[in-house]
Design a protein around this motif. Structure first.
Motif, short mmCIF file in Angstrom:
data_model
loop_
_atom_site.label_atom_id
_atom_site.label_comp_id
_atom_site.label_asym_id
_atom_site.label_seq_id
_atom_site.Cartn_x
_atom_site.Cartn_y
_atom_site.Cartn_z
N THR A 79 25.87 86.17 89.37
CA THR A 79 27.31 86.06 89.18
C THR A 79 27.58 85.76 87.72
N LEU A 80 28.46 86.53 87.12
CA LEU A 80 28.86 86.34 85.74
C LEU A 80 30.33 85.97 85.72
N GLU A 81 30.65 84.77 85.24
CA GLU A 81 32.03 84.32 85.16
C GLU A 81 32.56 84.66 83.77
N VAL A 82 33.69 85.35 83.73
CA VAL A 82 34.28 85.77 82.45
C VAL A 82 35.72 85.30 82.37
N PRO A 83 36.27 85.20 81.15
CA PRO A 83 37.68 84.85 81.00
C PRO A 83 38.56 85.96 81.57
N ASP A 84 39.70 85.57 82.09
CA ASP A 84 40.62 86.55 82.67
C ASP A 84 41.01 87.63 81.65
N THR B 53 36.45 86.17 87.88
CA THR B 53 37.42 85.45 87.06
C THR B 53 38.49 84.89 87.99
N ILE B 54 39.16 83.85 87.53
CA ILE B 54 40.32 83.33 88.26
C ILE B 54 41.54 84.05 87.71
N ASP B 55 42.37 84.56 88.61
CA ASP B 55 43.59 85.25 88.22
C ASP B 55 44.72 84.23 88.10
N GLU C 199 37.45 98.25 84.16
CA GLU C 199 37.61 99.67 83.87
C GLU C 199 36.27 100.34 83.58
N ARG C 200 35.44 99.69 82.76
CA ARG C 200 34.13 100.26 82.42
C ARG C 200 33.20 100.30 83.63
N MET C 201 33.19 99.25 84.42
CA MET C 201 32.22 99.14 85.50
C MET C 201 32.58 99.93 86.75
N THR C 202 33.86 100.17 87.00
CA THR C 202 34.21 100.96 88.19
C THR C 202 33.70 102.39 88.05
N SER C 203 33.55 102.87 86.82
CA SER C 203 32.99 104.21 86.63
C SER C 203 31.50 104.23 86.98
N ARG C 204 30.87 103.08 87.10
CA ARG C 204 29.45 102.95 87.48
C ARG C 204 29.29 102.62 88.96
N GLY C 205 30.39 102.65 89.71
CA GLY C 205 30.30 102.37 91.13
C GLY C 205 30.67 100.96 91.55
N ALA C 206 31.16 100.15 90.62
CA ALA C 206 31.57 98.79 90.96
C ALA C 206 32.86 98.83 91.77
N ARG C 207 33.05 97.81 92.60
CA ARG C 207 34.26 97.72 93.43
C ARG C 207 34.97 96.40 93.14
N LEU C 208 36.28 96.45 93.12
CA LEU C 208 37.09 95.27 92.85
C LEU C 208 37.57 94.65 94.15
N TYR C 209 37.41 93.32 94.24
CA TYR C 209 37.90 92.56 95.38
C TYR C 209 38.76 91.42 94.84
N SER D 94 39.15 77.08 94.94
CA SER D 94 39.93 76.38 93.92
C SER D 94 41.35 76.28 94.46
N PRO D 95 41.84 75.08 94.76
CA PRO D 95 43.16 74.94 95.36
C PRO D 95 44.25 75.67 94.58
N GLY D 96 44.95 76.56 95.26
CA GLY D 96 46.08 77.25 94.65
C GLY D 96 45.73 78.42 93.76
N CYS D 97 44.45 78.77 93.61
CA CYS D 97 44.08 79.87 92.72
C CYS D 97 43.35 80.97 93.49
N ALA D 98 43.30 82.14 92.90
CA ALA D 98 42.67 83.27 93.54
C ALA D 98 41.66 83.91 92.60
N TRP D 99 40.52 84.25 93.14
CA TRP D 99 39.46 84.90 92.37
C TRP D 99 39.62 86.41 92.40
#
Length: 137
Positions: free
Chosen positions: A67-72, A119-121, A80-90, A97-102
């Protein structure tokens, strides 16, 4: 700063070129040789550089989930770069984290490894409400 899950930050790999190419899209490449590659994750609180090392070898590491945690602010470009390699966004519906969404970008890697970029949105974080103390408590 980007952080990799708390695990060994060295992978022994058979196909160094394939994994170097993938990680070069995610992290700054510090050093590349015919037998290894070193990527910068960031610096810790003491100013020490944290790295991910790929080492070419006949006996590769067992497949790992990292797992790589990056700034929002960096997440959209990586997505954008990784979805072209087959990555999926969830996107989480809840969070530990109370009140936050990953937001999680799930990326299959060569040699059976798997990377989750997270990242936390902040746009989906609920304001924290403070409840007054109960009378007599």
């Amino acid at each position: 700063m980007q952080r990799l899950s708390l695990d060994k930050a060295t992978l022994r790999v058979c196909d160094l070129d394939a994994l170097t190419q993938v990680f070069a899209e995610l992290l700054p490449l510090l050093l590349a040789t015919p037998t290894g590659a070193v990527f910068e994750l960031g610096s810790d609180a003491r100013g020490h550089t944290q790295v991910l090392m790929l080492v070419k070898g006949a006996t590769p590491s067992l497949p790992r989930r990292m797992t790589l945690e990056v700034p929002d602010a960096d997440f959209a470009a990586l997505c954008e770069r990784m979805t072209s390699r087959g990555a999926r966004l969830y996107q989480s519906q809840g969070s530990s984290s109370p009140g936050c969404a990953w937001r999680v970008l799930s990326c299959p890697l060569p040699e059976g490894h798997h990377l989750q970029v997270v990242t936390i949105d902040p746009r989906r974080c609920a304001p924290v409400s403070i409840r007054p103390a109960a009378a007599g408590a």
